[in-house]
Enzyme design. Structure first.
Site, mmCIF file in Angstrom:
data_model
loop_
_atom_site.group_PDB
_atom_site.id
_atom_site.type_symbol
_atom_site.label_atom_id
_atom_site.label_comp_id
_atom_site.label_asym_id
_atom_site.label_seq_id
_atom_site.Cartn_x
_atom_site.Cartn_y
_atom_site.Cartn_z
ATOM 1 N N GLY A 86 18.627 45.608 -43.889
ATOM 2 C CA GLY A 86 17.846 44.973 -44.933
ATOM 3 C C GLY A 86 18.640 44.676 -46.178
ATOM 4 C CD GLU B 141 19.111 49.294 -35.446
ATOM 5 O OE1 GLU B 141 18.200 48.517 -35.805
ATOM 6 O OE2 GLU B 141 18.950 50.201 -34.628
ATOM 7 C CB CYS C 136 9.338 13.072 -35.533
ATOM 8 S SG CYS C 136 7.898 12.037 -35.877
#
Length: 417
Positions: A227, A268, A337
């Site tokens: 984080g 991690e 698009c």
């Protein structure tokens, strides 16, 4: 064209030369930036038994995985296919944490058969593991600590309403299942999401896990997920990793003393390791002046970099071809698009048709979330390593788009009467 501004070089290699050699659009990664980030983590947590598990979902190219392994980094995977790619890159199954979310029991069985470290994130899965394997398969348990911090809600995973992990309020239920099947609990895990600015959230999560650890006497590791916040633009607040390392290491060392032995501390990181290494190079197709704003339309879109549309993420944009041009204001859009706006009313050096632009911080969740929407090809990927660029993924072709399709033959064409 040789650039005078070295900001548009990667390890001394001219970015425009890379564009000319490999074509556009193109993902380019700087191996040195990845190695730098790994070194920063290691130096910041020098006082503990640290294991870095690269979150492969951020950028899953096998050559990137090999670079991580070369640097002594282990791996975190969220699917068996990611894990298999890691094994192709040379990782031992025991080096790979498997952290699924709501997958089938068949995939869990496949992961266990491969020898991955299983991270359990639901009570039903915990019960199934107990019924199927008993104490024969060491597991980690993913806890939802009910901590609501971080960035966009779509990447915040530790709050009370998140689908991820087992609620800390179900602590007694977890223990009941573990005792019922005599499960072997090797680790405790949390991952509260991305973009934490300081150590406080990690320390609050640490308190949750340290307290929970008293329920389990045979732990080998505590896993704090990741984080760490990275900078997307000048002046962005980022995680002070050195300060984080000092504070979390002190808390972890104190915990280990109370626990009675030294455990491994796992992180991690995904985005932290690869975000800043990545550049998405695109070419300007059209500069379209409307009464309200001027659009720059490029040969890319949400099919190559969906983060600005999905998370409202900011990516700095550089005009690689004309870095010294007069500054003007542009809205940079793609060729899909759908509304695929990369940047609105962004000041940039004068952009002309044919100019090469670079979207910065594109290493994490760029190519890994890319698609073939609108039947467009996904870009090639290039890694600059030791001062030289190498293709690590070929550009897709029409044959790639058609692979796997079966064309039905109809007896006759429908004719409207």
């Amino acid at each position: 064209m040789q650039l005078k501004d070295r900001n548009y070089q990667i390890q001394g290699v001219d970015v425009l030369a890379i564009a000319d050699e490999f074509g556009l659009p193109l993902y380019v990664y700087d191996a040195n930036k990845i190695i730098e980030k790994i070194g920063l983590l290691r130096s910041s947590f020098a006082g503990v038994n640290l294991k870095i598990k690269y979150a492969a979902k951020a950028l899953t190219n096998v050559s990137i995985l090999k670079l991580m392994r070369q640097q002594g980094v282990d791996m975190d995977s969220v699917s068996v296919n990611e894990a298999r790619m890691g094994m192709l890159a040379g990782f031992e199954p025991s080096q790979i944490m498997f952290t699924p979310s709501g997958v089938s029991f068949d995939e869990i069985r496949e992961a266990v058969d491969l020898g991955l470290q299983l991270n359990v994130d639901s009570l039903p899965l915990l019960e199934w593991v107990g019924q199927t394997y008993g104490h024969s398969v060491p597991i980690s348990i993913r806890i939802n600590p009910h901590i609501a911090e971080g960035g966009n809600i779509k990447i915040s995973t530790g709050h009370a309403d998140s689908k991820f992990g087992i609620s800390i309020l179900q602590r007694s239920d977890i223990r009941a299942v573990v005792d019922k099947y005599q499960l072997s609990v090797a680790g405790l895990h949390i991952h509260t999401g991305s973009d934490f600015k300081n150590a406080d959230a990690f320390l609050r999560g640490a308190e949750v896990l340290f307290d929970l650890a008293s329920d389990y006497s045979d732990l080998k590791f505590i896993d704090f997920g990741s984080g760490f916040k990275v900078a997307y633009k000048e002046g962005d607040h980022v995680t002070d990793v050195a300060d984080l390392g000092r504070k979390v290491s002190e808390a972890f060392q104190s915990f280990c003393q109370q626990y009675g032995r030294e455990l491994e501390l796992w992180f991690e990181p995904g985005k932290f390791l690869v975000s800043e290494c990545g550049h998405l190079l695109v070419r300007t197709n059209i500069v379209k002046e409307n009464p309200s704003r001027t659009f720059v339309a490029v040969d890319s879109g949400l099919n190559h970099l969906i983060r600005p549309m999905m998370y409202d993420s900011y990516h700095d944009i550089k005009n690689v071809s004309n870095p010294l041009g007069d500054e003007k204001t542009y809205t940079v859009v793609g060729y899909i698009c759908e509304t695929d706006t990369f940047a609105t009313d962004r000041p940039l050096p004068d952009v002309r048709p044919g100019d090469v632009l670079s979207f910065e911080n594109a290493g994490a969740y760029g190519f890994s979330m890319a698609s073939t929407y609108n039947a467009r090809f996904r870009p090639a990927e290039v890694l600059v390593y030791d001062g030289s660029p190498y293709v690590i993924r070929q550009r897709e072709t029409f044959a790639d788009l058609m692979r796997g399709q079966e064309i039905l033959e109809f007896e006759e064409e429908f004719v409207k009467n």
